[in-house]
Design a protein around this motif. Structure first.
Motif, short mmCIF file in Angstrom:
data_model
loop_
_atom_site.label_atom_id
_atom_site.label_comp_id
_atom_site.label_asym_id
_atom_site.label_seq_id
_atom_site.Cartn_x
_atom_site.Cartn_y
_atom_site.Cartn_z
N TYR A 1 0.32 -8.84 -8.08
CA TYR A 1 -0.04 -7.71 -7.22
C TYR A 1 1.07 -6.88 -7.15
N GLN A 2 2.13 -7.12 -7.65
CA GLN A 2 3.37 -6.31 -7.62
C GLN A 2 3.03 -5.20 -8.29
N GLN A 3 2.31 -4.93 -9.32
CA GLN A 3 2.07 -3.45 -9.55
C GLN A 3 1.04 -2.68 -9.20
N GLN A 4 0.28 -3.24 -8.12
CA GLN A 4 -0.89 -2.87 -7.45
C GLN A 4 -0.29 -2.04 -6.21
N ASN A 5 -1.10 -1.20 -5.73
CA ASN A 5 -0.76 -0.41 -4.58
C ASN A 5 -0.73 -1.30 -3.18
N ILE A 6 0.29 -1.37 -2.45
CA ILE A 6 0.38 -2.14 -1.44
C ILE A 6 0.75 -1.26 0.01
N VAL A 7 -0.23 -1.46 1.03
CA VAL A 7 -0.02 -0.79 2.21
C VAL A 7 0.00 -1.74 3.31
N TYR A 8 0.56 -1.35 4.62
CA TYR A 8 0.79 -2.49 5.54
C TYR A 8 -0.37 -2.49 6.61
N PHE B 1 -5.77 -2.49 -7.65
CA PHE B 1 -6.48 -3.25 -6.42
C PHE B 1 -5.63 -2.38 -5.29
N LEU B 2 -6.22 -2.20 -4.19
CA LEU B 2 -5.12 -1.71 -2.79
C LEU B 2 -4.97 -3.02 -2.07
N TYR B 3 -3.90 -3.45 -1.91
CA TYR B 3 -3.60 -4.63 -1.30
C TYR B 3 -3.06 -4.34 0.26
N VAL B 4 -3.78 -4.81 1.33
CA VAL B 4 -3.30 -4.44 2.76
C VAL B 4 -2.83 -5.76 3.19
N LEU C 1 -6.09 9.83 -3.16
CA LEU C 1 -6.54 9.71 -4.56
C LEU C 1 -7.49 10.39 -4.99
N LYS C 2 -7.64 10.78 -6.36
CA LYS C 2 -8.74 11.32 -7.04
C LYS C 2 -9.81 10.46 -7.23
N LEU C 3 -11.06 10.63 -7.57
CA LEU C 3 -12.05 9.73 -7.65
C LEU C 3 -11.88 8.76 -8.94
N SER C 4 -11.27 9.29 -9.77
CA SER C 4 -10.88 8.61 -10.97
C SER C 4 -9.57 7.76 -10.83
N GLU C 5 -8.85 7.63 -9.83
CA GLU C 5 -7.82 6.79 -9.39
C GLU C 5 -7.96 5.70 -8.39
N MET C 6 -9.33 5.71 -7.80
CA MET C 6 -9.67 4.96 -6.94
C MET C 6 -9.55 3.25 -7.24
N PRO C 7 -9.10 2.42 -6.38
CA PRO C 7 -9.14 1.01 -6.85
C PRO C 7 -10.48 0.47 -6.68
N GLU C 8 -10.47 -0.50 -7.52
CA GLU C 8 -11.88 -1.26 -7.62
C GLU C 8 -12.00 -2.29 -6.58
N LEU C 9 -11.08 -2.82 -5.95
CA LEU C 9 -11.27 -3.70 -4.86
C LEU C 9 -10.02 -3.42 -3.86
N ILE C 10 -10.41 -3.75 -2.68
CA ILE C 10 -9.56 -3.66 -1.52
C ILE C 10 -9.31 -4.92 -0.70
N ILE C 11 -8.01 -5.40 -1.05
CA ILE C 11 -8.11 -6.84 -0.57
C ILE C 11 -7.11 -6.81 0.53
N ILE C 12 -7.72 -7.50 1.76
CA ILE C 12 -6.89 -7.36 2.99
C ILE C 12 -6.42 -8.56 3.30
N ILE D 1 -18.15 7.22 -2.46
CA ILE D 1 -19.52 6.60 -3.18
C ILE D 1 -18.92 6.80 -4.52
N PRO D 2 -19.35 5.60 -5.39
CA PRO D 2 -19.70 4.44 -4.76
C PRO D 2 -18.69 3.67 -4.05
N PRO D 3 -19.17 2.82 -3.09
CA PRO D 3 -18.13 2.12 -2.33
C PRO D 3 -17.19 1.40 -3.04
N ILE D 4 -16.03 1.12 -2.24
CA ILE D 4 -15.17 -0.06 -2.78
C ILE D 4 -15.34 -1.46 -2.03
N PRO D 5 -15.62 -2.41 -2.93
CA PRO D 5 -15.65 -3.87 -2.23
C PRO D 5 -14.34 -4.33 -1.59
N ILE D 6 -14.66 -4.86 -0.39
CA ILE D 6 -13.56 -5.44 0.35
C ILE D 6 -13.46 -6.91 0.43
#
Length: 167
Positions: A29-36, A12-15, A48-59, A80-85
């Motif tokens: 979430y501690q092991q996930q990517n965190i941005v501000y 997950f990408l956690y904003v 990120l490469k396509l294979s490294e894309m997160p499956e969800l973006i959590i805002i 593509i494919p889109p990442i759910p937000i």
């Protein structure tokens, strides 16, 4: 959706709001990517490469409609494919929730205390929707035949009539 309970390998990408967020980041979430902010999210995704894309973006930041719109447009145009937000409800009031759903800027709103297992289920659900929508496109692309348009049909019929009268 297969209903299986195996853990997702995805991430997950956690904003979150800032380094000293009012809502602490859950341990899950501690092991996930965190941005501000959403600009950092965009920069992170670009690397990120396509294979490294997160499956969800959590805002989990206060709503800035213009910033969210720009971010969603960028995602739509570049991934593509889109990442759910998913947007956490901690910074949203009911009218904002209705508005961002109406504008199709997010895929879901989750409670602030949503656990990792719920996010895994949501990731599976959105992944199944994406797969189904991609499968739905394949038969139309395979046929290779486009349906004739009404003006094309009329022109062909007029030509048939003209030729039948002249012969």
């Amino acid at each position: 959706y297969s209903g299986s309970k195996e853990p997702l390998p995805g991430q997950f990408l956690y904003v979150k709001r800032n380094h000293v967020n009012l809502n602490p980041v859950p341990e899950d979430y501690q092991q996930q990517n965190i941005v501000y902010n959403l600009d950092e999210a965009r920069s992170s995704l670009k690397q990120l490469k396509l294979s490294e894309m997160p499956e969800l973006i959590i805002i989990d930041i206060p709503l800035n409609l213009m910033e969210l719109t720009c971010f969603k447009n960028w995602l739509t145009q570049n991934l593509i494919p889109p990442i759910p937000i998913l947007y956490k409800d901690s910074f949203l009031d009911p009218s904002e929730i209705r508005n961002i759903f109406r504008l199709n800027l997010i895929d879901d709103v989750i409670k602030s205390d949503a656990g990792f297992s719920l996010l895994q289920e949501k990731a599976r659900f959105f992944k199944s929707l994406t797969v189904q929508s991609l499968i739905g496109l394949v038969p139309a692309e395979r046929t290779g035949r486009s349906e004739k348009t009404l003006p094309g049909k009329l022109l062909k019929r007029a030509l048939d009539i003209f030729l039948s009268l002249t012969i």
